[in-house]
Scaffold this motif. Structure first.
Motif, PDB file in Angstrom:
ATOM      1  N   ASN A 263       0.850  -1.185   0.000  1.00 43.82           N
ATOM      2  CA  ASN A 263       0.000   0.000   0.000  1.00 43.82           C
ATOM      3  C   ASN A 263       0.896   1.248   0.000  1.00 43.82           C
ATOM      4  O   ASN A 263       1.759   1.394   0.868  1.00 43.82           O
ATOM      5  CB  ASN A 263      -0.881  -0.035   1.259  1.00 43.82           C
ATOM      6  N   TYR A 296      -6.626   3.527   3.628  1.00 45.29           N
ATOM      7  CA  TYR A 296      -7.531   3.230   2.516  1.00 45.29           C
ATOM      8  C   TYR A 296      -8.160   4.487   1.926  1.00 45.29           C
ATOM      9  O   TYR A 296      -9.123   4.409   1.172  1.00 45.29           O
ATOM     10  CB  TYR A 296      -8.610   2.248   2.978  1.00 45.29           C
ATOM     11  N   ASP A 297      -7.606   5.636   2.264  1.00 44.97           N
ATOM     12  CA  ASP A 297      -8.068   6.897   1.687  1.00 44.97           C
ATOM     13  C   ASP A 297      -7.681   6.918   0.209  1.00 44.97           C
ATOM     14  O   ASP A 297      -6.524   6.687  -0.144  1.00 44.97           O
ATOM     15  CB  ASP A 297      -7.401   8.065   2.425  1.00 44.97           C
ATOM     16  N   ASP A 298      -8.646   7.178  -0.671  1.00 50.02           N
ATOM     17  CA  ASP A 298      -8.364   7.118  -2.110  1.00 50.02           C
ATOM     18  C   ASP A 298      -7.861   8.443  -2.684  1.00 50.02           C
ATOM     19  O   ASP A 298      -7.650   8.571  -3.892  1.00 50.02           O
ATOM     20  CB  ASP A 298      -9.601   6.659  -2.886  1.00 50.02           C
TER      21      ASP A 298
END
Length: 358
Positions: A263, A296-298
């Motif tokens: 990630n 998980y911030d896009d």
């Protein structure tokens, strides 16, 4: 000092098995006859020392609700006619986080697992850094000191070298496990090539260690593991003390080199936590927790690029090309290379001898 199974310590704790051993102590899984619970008993091999006293004092003040191992009892037991201090702690069913990782086919955690474990470790670390007793840094954050209970919640253990800090009056002590120690801990006080002149509490020491753990469990690689600490002799007492570590002078390889699927936000966190210059690291656990909560911030992120920037007062005694060459060498597992080379040579020699004999 060996204690047999079913032996009773201090007329209360029945020994089930030995579960760990260090330089100065042995840890046993025991059954508490009074409270009828399974516990962990840490027994000193020799007489009580300053580190043991400090650990008891610290554990007596911290709350287990924040993922820190609580102390249940302490005392002195007579074993073979000698006094041995001990402390009793909660027993953790699932061993250490390092054992969990090593039990996998490939010793890395998923992003979800990292978020779960390390958000809780950060909560425990926050309790250590800021508490009613005093400000302190753990100084020995590493996989072997993160215990897991039956619900797989992590707990921080081993406060033997924890350093208690006084505001505006602290000196960093060079102690810990070398591969998890921040670069500034390897430098002598007043060293001209690296000034540790931070005015804020040095919580970034523990944050660096967490960065190394995150790197390891995201890639399966322990950074700088193949290099030893350079030492120098203190002229006053003749003791050898660490002067500088190659993790300051060698470039850190991005985790994505080893794990292309990492990630990107997690890689950013690791690089910032492990920055060579402590002023560019996270300065407290709150900052790191915020970034960990955004895995998980896009939204687009700005990658942290200063992870290999040396401190402004560092004197680079290795030139850039040597440093890069050593970094290149660090990517190899030399045990495998030597082993394969030896086997290849033996095969060639065997082939030549076969031809000559025929």
């Amino acid at each position: 000092m060996a204690i047999k199974k079913n032996s009773v310590i201090d007329n209360r704790y029945v020994v089930i098995e030995e579960v760990g051993k260090g330089a100065s102590s042995v840890v046993y899984k025991v059954y508490d006859k009074t409270n009828k619970h399974t516990k962990a008993l840490k027994l000193l091999k020799n007489k009580v020392n300053a580190g043991f006293k400090k650990e008891i004092e610290i554990l007596s003040t911290l709350s287990f609700e924040n993922y820190v191992t609580p102390i249940d009892n302490f005392g002195v037991a007579m074993i073979d006619g000698e006094e041995h201090p001990y402390m009793v702690l909660d027993y953790y069913d699932n061993d250490t986080i390092s054992k969990v990782a090593s039990s996998k086919d490939y010793p890395i955690f998923t992003t979800r697992e990292i978020e779960y474990y390390f958000s809780r470790v950060l909560s425990g670390l926050k309790r250590i850094h800021y508490n009613d007793f005093s400000n302190m840094i753990h100084k020995d954050i590493k996989p072997q000191n993160i215990l897991l209970n039956s619900a797989w919640d992590p707990y921080i253990a081993d406060f033997g070298i924890t350093q208690i800090l006084e505001k505006d009056n602290f000196e960093l002590e060079a102690s810990g496990t070398p591969k998890y120690m921040a670069p500034e801990l390897f430098v002598e006080k007043n060293a001209k090539d690296y000034e540790t002149d931070a005015k804020d509490m040095p919580y970034y020491i523990d944050i660096y260690a967490l960065g190394v753990m995150l790197y390891t469990y995201s890639t399966g690689i322990v950074p700088f593991e193949n290099f030893n600490v350079l030492t120098t002799t203190n002229s006053k007492n003749g003791k050898q003390i660490a002067s500088r570590d190659l993790n300051l002078w060698m470039d850190t390889i991005k985790p994505s080199v080893y794990n292309p699927e990492i990630n990107p936000r997690l890689e950013n966190i690791i690089l910032k936590a492990m920055a060579k210059d402590y002023t560019k690291r996270y300065q407290n656990v709150d900052q790191m927790q915020i970034d960990l909560s955004r895995l998980y911030d896009d939204k687009n992120i700005k990658m942290f690029e200063d992870y290999n920037v040396r401190p402004r007062n560092s004197k680079k005694f290795l030139n850039t090309y040597v440093t890069r060459f050593q970094t290149f060498l660090n990517t190899f597992n030399w045990k495998w290379i030597v082993g394969i080379s030896v086997i290849t040579i033996l095969l060639i020699v065997g082939f030549v001898l076969t031809i000559l004999l025929v």
